[in-house]
Design a protein around this motif. Structure first.
Motif, mmCIF file in Angstrom:
data_model
loop_
_atom_site.group_PDB
_atom_site.id
_atom_site.type_symbol
_atom_site.label_atom_id
_atom_site.label_comp_id
_atom_site.label_asym_id
_atom_site.label_seq_id
_atom_site.Cartn_x
_atom_site.Cartn_y
_atom_site.Cartn_z
ATOM 1 N N UNK A 163 5.944 29.458 74.198
ATOM 2 C CA UNK A 163 6.951 30.443 74.619
ATOM 3 C C UNK A 163 7.159 31.588 73.622
ATOM 4 N N UNK A 164 7.242 31.333 72.298
ATOM 5 C CA UNK A 164 7.432 32.462 71.376
ATOM 6 C C UNK A 164 6.291 33.478 71.439
ATOM 7 N N UNK A 165 5.050 32.987 71.458
ATOM 8 C CA UNK A 165 3.906 33.905 71.535
ATOM 9 C C UNK A 165 3.901 34.650 72.867
ATOM 10 N N UNK A 166 4.259 33.957 73.932
ATOM 11 C CA UNK A 166 4.327 34.590 75.250
ATOM 12 C C UNK A 166 5.365 35.719 75.265
ATOM 13 N N UNK A 167 6.528 35.464 74.661
ATOM 14 C CA UNK A 167 7.582 36.488 74.615
ATOM 15 C C UNK A 167 7.169 37.664 73.739
ATOM 16 N N UNK A 168 6.444 37.379 72.652
ATOM 17 C CA UNK A 168 5.956 38.461 71.791
ATOM 18 C C UNK A 168 4.935 39.324 72.531
ATOM 19 N N UNK A 169 4.076 38.695 73.331
ATOM 20 C CA UNK A 169 3.094 39.462 74.102
ATOM 21 C C UNK A 169 3.789 40.375 75.115
ATOM 22 N N UNK A 170 4.853 39.867 75.744
ATOM 23 C CA UNK A 170 5.616 40.689 76.691
ATOM 24 C C UNK A 170 6.275 41.858 75.969
ATOM 25 N N UNK A 171 6.776 41.604 74.749
ATOM 26 C CA UNK A 171 7.374 42.681 73.958
ATOM 27 C C UNK A 171 6.324 43.704 73.559
ATOM 28 N N UNK A 172 5.149 43.238 73.178
ATOM 29 C CA UNK A 172 4.068 44.152 72.802
ATOM 30 C C UNK A 172 3.651 45.051 73.938
ATOM 31 N N UNK A 173 3.680 44.528 75.160
ATOM 32 C CA UNK A 173 3.297 45.324 76.325
ATOM 33 C C UNK A 173 4.292 46.458 76.557
ATOM 34 N N UNK A 174 5.544 46.245 76.171
ATOM 35 C CA UNK A 174 6.577 47.279 76.362
ATOM 36 C C UNK A 174 6.675 48.230 75.174
ATOM 37 N N UNK A 175 5.950 47.934 74.108
ATOM 38 C CA UNK A 175 6.054 48.723 72.879
ATOM 39 C C UNK A 175 5.353 50.071 73.050
ATOM 40 N N UNK A 176 6.102 51.146 73.015
ATOM 41 C CA UNK A 176 5.526 52.485 73.169
ATOM 42 C C UNK A 176 5.541 53.280 71.866
ATOM 43 N N UNK A 177 6.106 52.698 70.809
ATOM 44 C CA UNK A 177 6.249 53.435 69.555
ATOM 45 C C UNK A 177 5.058 53.232 68.622
ATOM 46 N N UNK A 178 4.470 52.054 68.634
ATOM 47 C CA UNK A 178 3.365 51.771 67.720
ATOM 48 C C UNK A 178 2.408 50.787 68.368
ATOM 49 N N UNK A 179 1.208 50.687 67.795
ATOM 50 C CA UNK A 179 0.214 49.780 68.338
ATOM 51 C C UNK A 179 0.474 48.340 67.915
ATOM 52 N N UNK A 180 1.156 48.140 66.777
ATOM 53 C CA UNK A 180 1.353 46.789 66.270
ATOM 54 C C UNK A 180 2.658 46.686 65.500
ATOM 55 N N UNK A 181 3.331 45.537 65.651
ATOM 56 C CA UNK A 181 4.524 45.235 64.858
ATOM 57 C C UNK A 181 4.285 43.911 64.152
ATOM 58 N N UNK A 182 4.687 43.831 62.872
ATOM 59 C CA UNK A 182 4.478 42.628 62.077
ATOM 60 C C UNK A 182 5.763 42.292 61.331
ATOM 61 N N UNK A 183 6.200 41.044 61.462
ATOM 62 C CA UNK A 183 7.387 40.569 60.746
ATOM 63 C C UNK A 183 6.969 39.449 59.792
#
Length: 243
Positions: free
Chosen positions: A204-224
């Motif tokens: 579930x966490x990876x799935x939610x991150x993938x959904x967030x990445x699909x909506x990300x219009x500001x950058x190609x990648x986010x890393x925490x």
């Protein structure tokens, strides 16, 4: 029994065992799709890609239409911690067929269940959902190598991707060059590695991150690496609480 005419063909298909029935439907669907491409002067699949499409469609339909098994006890699969000194990285890809865009997500945890990193990103011009899943693992491997991880377990909820990375069966498919590149990186960049399948309930966490990445219009990648998104920590806490 000889099959003559469309009605007899249908009757013959219905008499086949379940798995062969689904494979026959997948073959007819792929054949019809290739015929339409010919009529519209579009490029057609190679023989290897055509066979791969039939196998992938059959596997997906068998999983989707599989009747639920009856059990006296109902248990939900849960994420499990890796052994000591090994990092487990869950990955997932999201794909939107209408635009051919998507997103990827990756979450790394240690043997205590503590988050090492969380990451997501956009995907553009993907072939299909399997391509998105493959890109997700590519990014996870790159981050693991960049952060000096020597022993890793990669978890994906795609059985086909696991098969592609653990055998040569899909090396000649459209994504074959990506599978070969990932295998080479795993062999040359890590002391020890494994690729494992996990159900969606464990991812579930990876799935939610993938959904967030699909909506990300500001950058190609986010890393925490330290402070993580609230929805990630919430899902991870839930995993640990029930493990």
């Amino acid at each position: 029994m000889e099959c003559q005419g469309p009605i007899h063909v249908l009757e013959c298909i219905l008499k086949l065992p379940y798995e062969k029935k689904m494979m026959t439907v997948a073959l007819l669907w792929a054949w019809w799709s290739e015929r339409n491409k010919t009529n519209h002067n579009e490029s057609r699949l190679s023989t290897g890609e055509f066979i791969f499409l039939i196998k992938r469609s059959t596997d997906e339909w068998l999983r989707f239409f599989k009747p639920p098994t009856k059990s006296s006890t109902t248990s939900t699969p849960r994420w499990t911690c890796p052994p000591a000194e090994i990092i487990k990285i869950n990955t997932d890809g999201a794909f939107l067929e209408e635009t051919r865009d998507g997103g990827w997500g990756a979450l790394a945890r240690d043997s205590n269940g503590s988050i090492i990193f969380a990451a997501d990103g956009r995907i553009t011009h993907a072939y299909d959902a399997l391509h998105a899943e493959t890109i997700a693992i590519q990014h996870a491997i790159g981050l693991a190598n960049q952060l000096g991880m020597g022993r890793i377990i990669l978890e994906t909820d795609s059985q086909i991707l696991k098969q592609a990375l653990l055998s040569p069966s899909l090396n000649q498919s459209r994504l074959g060059h990506l599978f070969l590149d990932i295998k080479y990186q795993l062999i040359t960049e890590f002391i020890d590695y494994a690729v494992e399948f996990c159900p969606r309930a464990c991812n579930k966490p990876a799935h939610s991150l993938a959904a967030l990445g699909m909506r990300n219009r500001q950058s190609d990648q986010s890393l925490w690496l330290s402070v993580f998104p609230n929805f990630v920590t919430s899902l991870v806490t839930s995993d640990i609480a029930v493990s």
